[in-house]
Write an enzyme that holds these catalytic residues in place. Structure first.
Site, PDB file in Angstrom:
ATOM      1  N   HIS A   1     -15.807  16.443  28.856  1.00 22.03           N
ATOM      2  CA  HIS A   1     -14.490  17.057  28.974  1.00 22.03           C
ATOM      3  C   HIS A   1     -14.281  18.107  27.884  1.00 22.03           C
ATOM      4  CE1 HIS A   1      -9.940  16.691  28.398  1.00 22.03           C
ATOM      5  NE2 HIS A   1     -10.068  17.115  29.638  1.00 22.03           N
ATOM      6  N   ARG A   2     -14.200  19.364  28.305  1.00 24.40           N
ATOM      7  CA  ARG A   2     -14.105  20.498  27.367  1.00 24.40           C
ATOM      8  C   ARG A   2     -15.307  20.488  26.409  1.00 24.40           C
ATOM      9  NH1 ARG A   2      -7.694  19.561  25.727  1.00 24.40           N
ATOM     10  NH2 ARG A   2      -7.065  18.923  27.814  1.00 24.40           N
TER      11      ARG A   2
ATOM     12  N   GLU B   1     -17.015  19.852  31.877  1.00 25.44           N
ATOM     13  CA  GLU B   1     -15.726  20.220  32.456  1.00 25.44           C
ATOM     14  C   GLU B   1     -15.140  21.238  31.504  1.00 25.44           C
ATOM     15  OE1 GLU B   1     -11.325  20.110  32.756  1.00 25.44           O
ATOM     16  OE2 GLU B   1     -12.578  19.690  31.017  1.00 25.44           O
TER      17      GLU B   1
ATOM     18  N   ASP C   1     -12.123  24.791  31.083  1.00 20.73           N
ATOM     19  CA  ASP C   1     -10.872  25.384  31.586  1.00 20.73           C
ATOM     20  C   ASP C   1     -10.921  26.895  31.463  1.00 20.73           C
ATOM     21  OD1 ASP C   1      -9.218  22.735  31.621  1.00 20.73           O
ATOM     22  OD2 ASP C   1     -10.140  22.816  29.637  1.00 20.73           O
TER      23      ASP C   1
ATOM     24  N   HIS D   1      -8.185  25.825  27.093  1.00 17.24           N
ATOM     25  CA  HIS D   1      -7.350  24.933  27.896  1.00 17.24           C
ATOM     26  C   HIS D   1      -5.899  25.387  28.004  1.00 17.24           C
ATOM     27  CE1 HIS D   1      -4.668  21.487  28.616  1.00 17.24           C
ATOM     28  NE2 HIS D   1      -5.610  21.092  29.452  1.00 17.24           N
TER      29      HIS D   1
ATOM     30  N   GLU E   1     -12.151  24.293  35.772  1.00 22.77           N
ATOM     31  CA  GLU E   1     -10.746  24.090  36.135  1.00 22.77           C
ATOM     32  C   GLU E   1      -9.992  25.407  36.000  1.00 22.77           C
ATOM     33  OE1 GLU E   1      -6.631  21.849  34.834  1.00 22.77           O
ATOM     34  OE2 GLU E   1      -8.511  20.962  34.138  1.00 22.77           O
TER      35      GLU E   1
ATOM     36  N   LYS F   1      -6.872  27.314  35.408  1.00 18.01           N
ATOM     37  CA  LYS F   1      -5.590  26.994  34.764  1.00 18.01           C
ATOM     38  C   LYS F   1      -4.536  28.000  35.254  1.00 18.01           C
ATOM     39  CE  LYS F   1      -5.305  24.117  32.098  1.00 18.01           C
ATOM     40  NZ  LYS F   1      -5.185  22.646  32.242  1.00 18.01           N
TER      41      LYS F   1
ATOM     42  N   ASP G   1     -14.303  12.689  26.827  1.00 25.10           N
ATOM     43  CA  ASP G   1     -14.429  13.469  25.587  1.00 25.10           C
ATOM     44  C   ASP G   1     -15.678  13.089  24.798  1.00 25.10           C
ATOM     45  OD1 ASP G   1     -12.036  14.902  25.853  1.00 25.10           O
ATOM     46  OD2 ASP G   1     -10.849  13.311  24.940  1.00 25.10           O
TER      47      ASP G   1
END
Length: 244
Positions: A7-8, A34, A36, A49, A109, A111, A229
């Site tokens: 995640h990120r 993942e 953003d 993000h 993702e 945004k 994370d």
């Protein structure tokens, strides 16, 4: 096998959404990332993000008010000030260029549910195609109109709606918008929903799964993937369950 998506990037130990965090996620054994995407004033796709730069950099203001060149001057080390050198906000193109030299999958993702960035879908799709990564990308968003638009533009690239709340029969909803999977908050992914979705041929990739008990539960129920994370911790737990 349940895939581990960082995640990120490896956000538990490194500045989120930076090339450093992505490279460290790969080293930690993540199967994918993942990240953003927002857009600068001069139309560059950048990996960050928040709509504002305040939380993760030493700058202030909206991403959309910066030119790319000025955005690159900011330090994105975030809460990891002890790191020896400055980290930049990466462009999506440099992340995809690096990704193309790995075997990782990537959830991009969009945004665009707060700021409706004009033309974001086309730009992302053109870039994914330019790096020949269509079969390794999943486009997700809380803006479901946007991912449907993405599917119309590029039916070969997988889409997945993000769901913050529980949805009745989410696999039916996913099928209705031509998504092969969905990304619920882990609280909206109880075992019975995961099982029913998988039985219907719809993949489930919950976010942001950091608690040991939740990681164990989702590995045991053979979730398609999970977004965390801490990919190193997730990998350790996956190994432990495999050996049990």
């Amino acid at each position: 096998m349940t895939l581990i998506l960082a995640h990120r990037g490896y956000a538990a130990e490194f500045p989120e959404n930076t090339l450093l965090a992505f490279k460290e996620a790969e080293k930690a054994g993540a199967n994918g990332l993942e990240l953003d995407v927002q857009m600068t004033r001069d139309g560059e796709l950048v990996v960050i993000h928040d709509e504002k730069v305040d939380r993760t950099t030493d700058g202030t203001g909206l991403v959309m008010e910066y030119n790319f060149e000025d955005l690159r001057k900011l330090d994105a080390r975030f809460k990891f000030k002890e790191l020896p050198r400055k980290e930049q906000i990466p462009s999506l193109s440099e992340v995809l260029e690096w990704l193309s030299g790995t075997s990782m999958v990537c959830n991009i993702e969009l945004k665009n549910s707060i700021i409706p960035y004009e033309g974001m879908e086309e730009k992302v799709i053109n870039m994914v195609r330019a790096y020949d990564l269509s079969d390794r990308i999943i486009i997700s968003s809380f803006n479901h109109y946007s991912i449907v638009q993405s599917h119309i533009l590029a039916p070969e690239i997988e889409i997945a709606p993000l769901l913050s709340e529980g949805l009745y029969m989410p696999w039916i909803y996913a099928q209705s918008i031509k998504a092969k999977g969905f990304h619920p908050h882990w609280r909206a992914a109880p075992d019975q929903i995961v099982k029913a979705s998988l039985e219907s041929g719809i993949e489930v990739r919950p976010y942001t799964v950091n608690k040991e008990t939740e990681l164990e539960r989702l590995f045991k129920v053979n979730c398609s993937a999970l977004i965390t994370d801490d990919p190193a911790k997730a990998k350790r737990i996956r190994e432990k369950i495999k050996q049990a």
